[in-house]
Motif scaffolding. Structure first.
Motif, PDB file in Angstrom:
ATOM      1  N   GLY A 200      10.938  -0.237  30.608  1.00 40.60           N
ATOM      2  CA  GLY A 200      10.647  -0.163  32.031  1.00 40.60           C
ATOM      3  C   GLY A 200       9.769   1.031  32.346  1.00 40.60           C
ATOM      4  O   GLY A 200       9.636   1.962  31.552  1.00 40.60           O
ATOM      5  N   PHE A 201       9.158   0.991  33.525  1.00 36.34           N
ATOM      6  CA  PHE A 201       8.305   2.101  33.951  1.00 36.34           C
ATOM      7  C   PHE A 201       9.095   3.402  34.065  1.00 36.34           C
ATOM      8  O   PHE A 201       8.594   4.477  33.728  1.00 36.34           O
TER       9      PHE A 201
ATOM     10  N   ALA B 272       8.937  -0.474  41.481  1.00 34.15           N
ATOM     11  CA  ALA B 272      10.393  -0.357  41.328  1.00 34.15           C
ATOM     12  C   ALA B 272      11.033  -1.726  41.143  1.00 34.15           C
ATOM     13  O   ALA B 272      11.991  -1.876  40.375  1.00 34.15           O
ATOM     14  N   ALA B 273      10.509  -2.739  41.839  1.00 39.16           N
ATOM     15  CA  ALA B 273      11.065  -4.085  41.712  1.00 39.16           C
ATOM     16  C   ALA B 273      10.860  -4.615  40.300  1.00 39.16           C
ATOM     17  O   ALA B 273      11.766  -5.222  39.710  1.00 39.16           O
ATOM     18  N   ILE B 274       9.687  -4.393  39.745  1.00 36.74           N
ATOM     19  CA  ILE B 274       9.395  -4.812  38.369  1.00 36.74           C
ATOM     20  C   ILE B 274      10.257  -4.008  37.395  1.00 36.74           C
ATOM     21  O   ILE B 274      10.837  -4.554  36.448  1.00 36.74           O
ATOM     22  N   ASP B 275      10.347  -2.728  37.653  1.00 37.21           N
ATOM     23  CA  ASP B 275      11.095  -1.836  36.772  1.00 37.21           C
ATOM     24  C   ASP B 275      12.568  -2.228  36.682  1.00 37.21           C
ATOM     25  O   ASP B 275      13.161  -2.223  35.599  1.00 37.21           O
ATOM     26  N   ARG B 276      13.162  -2.584  37.806  1.00 32.88           N
ATOM     27  CA  ARG B 276      14.583  -2.939  37.814  1.00 32.88           C
ATOM     28  C   ARG B 276      14.872  -4.125  36.891  1.00 32.88           C
ATOM     29  O   ARG B 276      15.905  -4.166  36.211  1.00 32.88           O
ATOM     30  N   LEU B 277      13.954  -5.072  36.868  1.00 34.26           N
ATOM     31  CA  LEU B 277      14.155  -6.242  36.007  1.00 34.26           C
ATOM     32  C   LEU B 277      14.062  -5.860  34.531  1.00 34.26           C
ATOM     33  O   LEU B 277      14.869  -6.314  33.711  1.00 34.26           O
ATOM     34  N   TRP B 278      13.083  -5.037  34.177  1.00 31.76           N
ATOM     35  CA  TRP B 278      12.962  -4.597  32.788  1.00 31.76           C
ATOM     36  C   TRP B 278      14.203  -3.809  32.361  1.00 31.76           C
ATOM     37  O   TRP B 278      14.728  -4.010  31.260  1.00 31.76           O
ATOM     38  N   ILE B 279      14.660  -2.932  33.225  1.00 33.85           N
ATOM     39  CA  ILE B 279      15.845  -2.130  32.902  1.00 33.85           C
ATOM     40  C   ILE B 279      17.060  -3.029  32.696  1.00 33.85           C
ATOM     41  O   ILE B 279      17.816  -2.895  31.719  1.00 33.85           O
ATOM     42  N   ARG B 280      17.252  -3.980  33.620  1.00 32.06           N
ATOM     43  CA  ARG B 280      18.434  -4.847  33.577  1.00 32.06           C
ATOM     44  C   ARG B 280      18.490  -5.689  32.308  1.00 32.06           C
ATOM     45  O   ARG B 280      19.524  -5.757  31.643  1.00 32.06           O
TER      46      ARG B 280
ATOM     47  N   CYS C 265       8.269 -11.748  41.526  1.00 35.51           N
ATOM     48  CA  CYS C 265       8.973 -11.420  40.282  1.00 35.51           C
ATOM     49  C   CYS C 265       9.795 -12.564  39.693  1.00 35.51           C
ATOM     50  O   CYS C 265      10.483 -12.364  38.692  1.00 35.51           O
ATOM     51  N   GLU C 266       9.730 -13.723  40.293  1.00 32.40           N
ATOM     52  CA  GLU C 266      10.558 -14.827  39.801  1.00 32.40           C
ATOM     53  C   GLU C 266      10.235 -15.180  38.347  1.00 32.40           C
ATOM     54  O   GLU C 266      11.143 -15.349  37.521  1.00 32.40           O
ATOM     55  N   ARG C 267       8.958 -15.332  38.031  1.00 31.49           N
ATOM     56  CA  ARG C 267       8.586 -15.706  36.665  1.00 31.49           C
ATOM     57  C   ARG C 267       8.926 -14.581  35.687  1.00 31.49           C
ATOM     58  O   ARG C 267       9.394 -14.834  34.574  1.00 31.49           O
ATOM     59  N   LEU C 268       8.706 -13.349  36.114  1.00 35.35           N
ATOM     60  CA  LEU C 268       9.030 -12.217  35.252  1.00 35.35           C
ATOM     61  C   LEU C 268      10.519 -12.215  34.915  1.00 35.35           C
ATOM     62  O   LEU C 268      10.903 -12.043  33.749  1.00 35.35           O
ATOM     63  N   GLU C 269      11.365 -12.432  35.912  1.00 33.49           N
ATOM     64  CA  GLU C 269      12.806 -12.437  35.656  1.00 33.49           C
ATOM     65  C   GLU C 269      13.181 -13.581  34.724  1.00 33.49           C
ATOM     66  O   GLU C 269      14.018 -13.415  33.820  1.00 33.49           O
ATOM     67  N   TYR C 270      12.558 -14.732  34.922  1.00 35.41           N
ATOM     68  CA  TYR C 270      12.842 -15.894  34.066  1.00 35.41           C
ATOM     69  C   TYR C 270      12.511 -15.579  32.612  1.00 35.41           C
ATOM     70  O   TYR C 270      13.308 -15.854  31.699  1.00 35.41           O
ATOM     71  N   LEU C 271      11.353 -14.974  32.365  1.00 33.28           N
ATOM     72  CA  LEU C 271      10.937 -14.654  31.000  1.00 33.28           C
ATOM     73  C   LEU C 271      11.846 -13.595  30.377  1.00 33.28           C
ATOM     74  O   LEU C 271      12.190 -13.678  29.192  1.00 33.28           O
ATOM     75  N   LEU C 272      12.235 -12.622  31.165  1.00 31.76           N
ATOM     76  CA  LEU C 272      13.116 -11.579  30.645  1.00 31.76           C
ATOM     77  C   LEU C 272      14.501 -12.133  30.325  1.00 31.76           C
ATOM     78  O   LEU C 272      15.118 -11.741  29.331  1.00 31.76           O
ATOM     79  N   LYS C 273      14.984 -13.052  31.150  1.00 33.62           N
ATOM     80  CA  LYS C 273      16.270 -13.688  30.873  1.00 33.62           C
ATOM     81  C   LYS C 273      16.243 -14.429  29.544  1.00 33.62           C
ATOM     82  O   LYS C 273      17.215 -14.430  28.788  1.00 33.62           O
TER      83      LYS C 273
END
Length: 240
Positions: free
Chosen positions: A148-149, A133-141, A84-92
């Protein structure tokens, strides 16, 4: 025997094991996937019709025969921090369009289907709730709870949508959800090539969205089909 024609559709002998049925389904679904015939509308339509028959035969045989020695991957360990590192970077960065595509890629990676680029129904089932859930938490945050899912799951329930083997009921539920999050506009499901608002002003629950184009069935809706092939995104969102 009423099951004989379903075995014939899957090109296997009557009485085949569940493992053989599953493998035959995977093989034929790959051969007849409509994305292989994008440049030929006639062949693509034939592939769609063939895949509808294959999918229906598989569902019948899977439901009517006893399950024996079927392994699942639900207990598979999930390495969420690296994935999820890249996903978090893009969401940030607020780059929701690329974050959406990264979410799709992650689901394919988790299911071991990156090379194919799409998921069979059983592949979607195999994706662990922990990974989702790990992906979902990042979208929610990073969306302040808009995307998010789990947001999609809550909307599904709030709209009274139902997950059913009954194709008509499932279609009604998916259409209702799609219209609410504007994945479906003017009686038509938007394709992955259509313009879609990928920012914080998008309808609540409308992201992530790209993953539905990896699920078997999306092209049938984008072409106005309402037969046996469904999006079945509820296989993912209801795991959260």
């Amino acid at each position: 025997m009423k099951l004989d024609r379903h075995y014939q559709v899957l090109e296997i002998e009557a009485g085949a094991s569940q493992a053989d049925i599953k493998q035959a389904y995977r093989n034929l679904a790959k051969v007849w996937h409509p994305d292989r015939f994008v440049g030929d509308p006639i062949l693509q339509k034939q592939a769609q019709e063939k895949l509808i028959q294959i999918n229906a035969a598989y569902e019948v045989l899977k439901s009517e025969l006893p399950q024996t020695n079927i392994k699942t991957t639900e207990d598979k360990s999930v390495e969420t921090s690296i994935q999820c590192e890249r996903l978090e970077y893009l969401l940030k960065l607020g780059n929701l369009k690329d974050a959406d595509l990264e979410t799709k890629r992650l689901l394919l990676e988790i299911a071991g289907r990156e090379r194919e680029g799409w998921l069979l129904a059983d592949d979607a089932k195999s994706i662990s709730p922990q990974a989702l859930a790990a992906i979902d938490r990042l979208w929610i945050r990073y969306s302040n709870g808009r995307f998010g899912f789990s947001v999609q799951r809550d909307i599904w329930h709030q709209l009274g949508c139902k997950s059913e083997d009954n194709m008509q009921i499932q279609t009604i539920s998916e259409n209702k959800f799609g219209e609410f999050v504007q994945w479906r506009v003017g009686g038509r499901w938007l394709s992955q090539w259509d313009d879609f608002n990928c920012d914080l002003q998008a309808p609540s629950g409308s992201l992530p969205r790209a993953y539905i184009f990896a699920l078997n069935g999306w092209w049938s809706f984008s072409n106005g089909w309402t037969g046996y092939f469904l999006l079945n995104f509820d296989r993912i969102i209801l795991k959260i």
